[in-house]
Design an enzyme around this catalytic site. Structure first.
Site, short mmCIF file in Angstrom:
data_model
loop_
_atom_site.label_atom_id
_atom_site.label_comp_id
_atom_site.label_asym_id
_atom_site.label_seq_id
_atom_site.Cartn_x
_atom_site.Cartn_y
_atom_site.Cartn_z
N THR A 11 0.81 -1.22 0.00
CA THR A 11 0.00 0.00 0.00
C THR A 11 0.85 1.27 0.00
OG1 THR A 11 -0.09 -0.21 2.39
CG2 THR A 11 -2.01 -1.03 1.17
N GLY A 12 2.16 1.13 0.08
CA GLY A 12 3.03 2.31 0.13
C GLY A 12 3.38 2.82 -1.26
N ASP A 57 1.29 -9.23 8.66
CA ASP A 57 1.96 -8.12 9.33
C ASP A 57 3.41 -8.55 9.60
OD1 ASP A 57 0.76 -5.65 11.42
OD2 ASP A 57 2.84 -6.34 11.59
N LEU A 79 9.38 -4.25 1.32
CA LEU A 79 9.25 -2.78 1.33
C LEU A 79 8.54 -2.28 2.57
CD1 LEU A 79 8.13 -2.20 -2.40
CD2 LEU A 79 10.43 -2.54 -1.47
N THR A 126 18.43 1.97 3.30
CA THR A 126 18.21 3.41 3.12
C THR A 126 19.45 4.26 3.35
OG1 THR A 126 17.10 5.35 4.09
CG2 THR A 126 17.37 3.45 5.52
N GLU A 128 19.42 6.81 5.01
CA GLU A 128 19.36 7.28 6.40
C GLU A 128 20.40 6.56 7.26
OE1 GLU A 128 17.44 9.22 8.83
OE2 GLU A 128 17.30 10.45 7.04
N TYR A 154 14.64 5.16 13.31
CA TYR A 154 14.38 4.55 12.00
C TYR A 154 15.69 4.08 11.36
CZ TYR A 154 13.57 4.44 6.93
OH TYR A 154 13.54 4.08 5.60
N LYS A 158 16.79 0.27 10.49
CA LYS A 158 17.11 -0.12 9.10
C LYS A 158 18.50 -0.75 9.02
CE LYS A 158 13.75 0.72 6.17
NZ LYS A 158 13.19 -0.31 5.29
P1 NAP Z 1 5.68 3.98 2.65
O1 NAP Z 1 4.94 4.66 1.53
O2 NAP Z 1 5.70 4.62 3.99
O3 NAP Z 1 5.07 2.50 2.78
C1 NAP Z 1 5.35 1.69 3.91
C2 NAP Z 1 4.56 0.40 3.78
O4 NAP Z 1 4.84 -0.44 4.90
C3 NAP Z 1 3.03 0.61 3.76
O5 NAP Z 1 2.46 -0.27 2.81
C4 NAP Z 1 2.62 0.16 5.17
O6 NAP Z 1 1.31 -0.33 5.26
C5 NAP Z 1 3.62 -0.97 5.38
N1 NAP Z 1 3.72 -1.35 6.79
C6 NAP Z 1 3.97 -0.55 7.86
N2 NAP Z 1 4.00 -1.28 9.00
C7 NAP Z 1 3.77 -2.57 8.63
C8 NAP Z 1 3.68 -3.79 9.34
N3 NAP Z 1 3.81 -3.85 10.68
N4 NAP Z 1 3.46 -4.94 8.65
C9 NAP Z 1 3.30 -4.92 7.30
N5 NAP Z 1 3.34 -3.78 6.57
C10 NAP Z 1 3.59 -2.62 7.23
O7 NAP Z 1 7.19 3.71 2.22
P2 NAP Z 1 7.86 3.83 0.76
O8 NAP Z 1 8.27 5.22 0.52
O9 NAP Z 1 7.03 3.10 -0.21
O10 NAP Z 1 9.23 3.02 1.02
C11 NAP Z 1 9.30 1.61 0.83
C12 NAP Z 1 10.44 1.06 1.68
O11 NAP Z 1 11.67 1.63 1.26
C13 NAP Z 1 10.34 1.33 3.17
O12 NAP Z 1 10.88 0.23 3.84
C14 NAP Z 1 11.21 2.55 3.38
O13 NAP Z 1 11.68 2.60 4.70
C15 NAP Z 1 12.29 2.28 2.37
N6 NAP Z 1 12.95 3.46 1.80
C16 NAP Z 1 12.21 4.45 1.26
C17 NAP Z 1 12.84 5.53 0.67
C18 NAP Z 1 12.05 6.65 0.04
O14 NAP Z 1 12.63 7.72 -0.21
N7 NAP Z 1 10.79 6.46 -0.28
C19 NAP Z 1 14.25 5.59 0.63
C20 NAP Z 1 14.97 4.54 1.18
C21 NAP Z 1 14.31 3.46 1.75
P3 NAP Z 1 0.04 0.63 5.63
O15 NAP Z 1 -0.31 1.33 4.35
O16 NAP Z 1 -0.99 -0.34 6.08
O17 NAP Z 1 0.53 1.58 6.67
N1 GDD Z 2 8.38 15.17 6.86
C1 GDD Z 2 8.71 16.46 7.04
N2 GDD Z 2 7.73 17.37 7.38
N3 GDD Z 2 10.00 16.82 6.88
C2 GDD Z 2 10.31 18.13 7.05
C3 GDD Z 2 9.35 19.10 7.37
C4 GDD Z 2 8.00 18.69 7.56
O1 GDD Z 2 7.11 19.48 7.84
N4 GDD Z 2 9.97 20.30 7.43
C5 GDD Z 2 11.25 20.10 7.15
N5 GDD Z 2 11.48 18.78 6.93
C6 GDD Z 2 12.79 18.17 6.63
C7 GDD Z 2 13.17 17.00 7.56
O2 GDD Z 2 13.64 17.49 8.82
C8 GDD Z 2 14.25 16.34 6.72
O3 GDD Z 2 15.48 17.01 6.90
C9 GDD Z 2 13.78 16.58 5.28
O4 GDD Z 2 12.77 17.60 5.35
C10 GDD Z 2 13.21 15.36 4.59
O5 GDD Z 2 12.21 14.80 5.43
P1 GDD Z 2 11.24 13.63 4.91
O6 GDD Z 2 10.57 14.03 3.65
O7 GDD Z 2 10.39 13.21 6.06
O8 GDD Z 2 12.26 12.45 4.48
P2 GDD Z 2 13.53 11.83 5.22
O9 GDD Z 2 14.73 12.23 4.41
O10 GDD Z 2 13.55 12.14 6.65
O11 GDD Z 2 13.25 10.28 5.07
C11 GDD Z 2 12.83 9.74 3.82
O12 GDD Z 2 13.95 9.36 3.05
C12 GDD Z 2 14.73 8.29 3.60
C13 GDD Z 2 15.91 8.04 2.65
O13 GDD Z 2 16.93 8.95 2.89
C14 GDD Z 2 11.90 8.55 4.12
O14 GDD Z 2 11.30 8.12 2.91
C15 GDD Z 2 12.67 7.38 4.70
O15 GDD Z 2 11.81 6.24 4.80
C16 GDD Z 2 13.85 7.06 3.75
O16 GDD Z 2 14.59 5.98 4.25
#
Ligand code: NAP
Ligand code: GDD
Length: 331
Positions: A11-12, A57, A79, A126, A128, A154, A158
């Site tokens: 769902t993400g 889950d 994911l 990630t 992060e 987080y 990870k």
């Molecule tokens: P997202 O939109 O936040 O999606 C997270 C997914 O995890 C959702 O489907 C959520 O389900 C599911 N989930 C949460 N808790 C769960 C549980 N206990 N059991 C089973 N499913 C669960 O994340 P995304 O942006 O698609 O990212 C995908 C993956 O890549 C994540 O692991 C994230 O940490 C990692 N990642 C993301 C980025 C990025 O920039 N997007 C970068 C690096 C790594 P619900 O919808 O039910 O909440």
């Molecule tokens: N979310 C959010 N909301 N972030 C904010 C805001 C706000 O109102 N204002 C400023 N920020 C700043 C955060 O402090 C951070 O420095 C930056 O914006 C990015 O925040 P996010 O978009 O929440 O992403 P992230 O970089 O912390 O984490 C995402 O990227 C990671 C990969 O580097 C997530 O997708 C993680 O799951 C992923 O691993």
């Protein structure tokens, strides 16, 4: 026989893009969905009816065993995670259970069902994990050999998921790969993340539906790419003969202020400062100031390269939210 893939986190944002990609490639796609009445269920059933959903889950190992027995997958993409960094500070134990130990639960489910040497496994690691502190690598950015120093619950969770995946690769000969992905965004990004929060607010401000946006730290910098490009890299990792770990990134970094400037320009507003208020509520106890990735290994070995650049990404997101929020669309 079509290949079968099981995706957690269906769902993400990435679950959406990856299932589209695999369906287009002819895969039979299974998705793990959690909760007894997940609000996103209807959306998935309507938009992606080809996905075979399995309830489960990451914290419930028996459901993971069942999901493997039902789907009999060739590939598993993990994911699912508690993925919001700010949320992880407020809910660190849940984050450890899901984002960290959840990976072990899934790997063990693979092992006990006898799939360790039958399935290819992708772990969503990630950027992060790097933490942004040792940013002394001008021009090049973090690569697969850079030191880890996570700065949030987080990131720490990870890092556990990353190392336990490598451990199962080394201990049991699993085809298990970690994608160390830098931030990737798009119209499917959750509204709680900064890029989508901004693109949505800009659209609503332009349409007269709200008058300002509240944000936290505006100085941090991220290496932002488009999610559609990044799921292609995930798939490519599992098509390699040998499992390995790869950074996916654009090799560019931009600040939140850069993003604001471009997003507001998209609707003809030059002075974005007039519409942005800072609210300490959105600051984090520790911040990752800067992320910049070096995708050379993925480009060389996987032949992967991002296609969408920063300007086009911002434009795509604002245009999408203008369409979504347009009152005409609702009538
Ligand atoms: P997202 O939109 O936040 O999606 C997270 C997914 O995890 C959702 O489907 C959520 O389900 C599911 N989930 C949460 N808790 C769960 C549980 N206990 N059991 C089973 N499913 C669960 O994340 P995304 O942006 O698609 O990212 C995908 C993956 O890549 C994540 O692991 C994230 O940490 C990692 N990642 C993301 C980025 C990025 O920039 N997007 C970068 C690096 C790594 P619900 O919808 O039910 O909440
Ligand atoms: N979310 C959010 N909301 N972030 C904010 C805001 C706000 O109102 N204002 C400023 N920020 C700043 C955060 O402090 C951070 O420095 C930056 O914006 C990015 O925040 P996010 O978009 O929440 O992403 P992230 O970089 O912390 O984490 C995402 O990227 C990671 C990969 O580097 C997530 O997708 C993680 O799951 C992923 O691993």
């Amino acid at each position: 026989m079509p290949k079968k893939a099981l995706i957690t986190g269906i769902t993400g944002q990435d679950g959406y893009h990856l299932s589209e990609l695999l369906n287009n490639k002819g895969y039979e796609v299974y998705g793990l969905i959690r909760g007894q009445q997940n609000p996103k269920l209807v959306r998935v059933e309507q938009e992606q009816p080809y996905i075979k959903l399995i309830e489960g889950d990451l914290t419930d190992q028996s459901s993971l065993v069942r999901s493997i027995e039902v789907s009999e997958p060739d590939e598993i993409y993990n994911l699912a995670a508690v993925s919001h960094v700010g949320y992880s500070f407020r809910n660190p134990i849940l984050t450890a259970e899901v984002t960290g130990k959840g990976v072990l639960n899934l790997l063990e489910a693979i092992r006990v069902t006898g799939y360790a040497n039958k399935v290819r496994f992708y772990q969503a690691s990630t950027s992060e994990m790097f933490g942004g502190l040792d940013y002394n690598r001008p021009g090049k950015g973090y690569d697969e050999n850079a030191l880890f120093h996570p700065r949030s619950p987080y990131g720490v969770a990870k890092l556990y998921g990353h190392w336990i995946t490598k451990n199962y690769r080394e201990s049991y000969g699993m085809h298990a790969s970690c994608g160390i992905l830098f931030n990737h965004e798009g119209p499917r990004r959750g509204i709680e993340f900064v890029t989508r929060k901004i693109s949505n607010a800009v659209a609503r401000i332009h349409l007269g539906l709200q008058d300002h946006i509240e944000l936290g730290n505006l100085d941090s910098k991220r290496d932002w790419g488009y999610a559609g490009d990044y799921v292609e890299g995930m798939w490519l990792m599992l098509q390699q003969e040998k499992p390995d770990d790869y950074v996916l990134a654009t090799g560019e970094t931009h600040s939140i202020q850069d993003y604001l400037e471009l997003a507001f320009k998209e609707v003809g507003i030059e002075n974005w400062h007039l519409y942005v208020k800072q609210n300490p509520k959105f600051l984090r106890p520790a911040e990752v100031d800067i992320l910049l990735g070096n995708p050379e290994k993925a480009e060389k070995i996987l032949g992967w390269k991002r296609k969408v650049d920063f300007e086009d990404l911002v434009s795509m997101m604002v245009k999408h939210d203008l369409e979504l929020e347009s009152p005409n669309k609702l009538t």
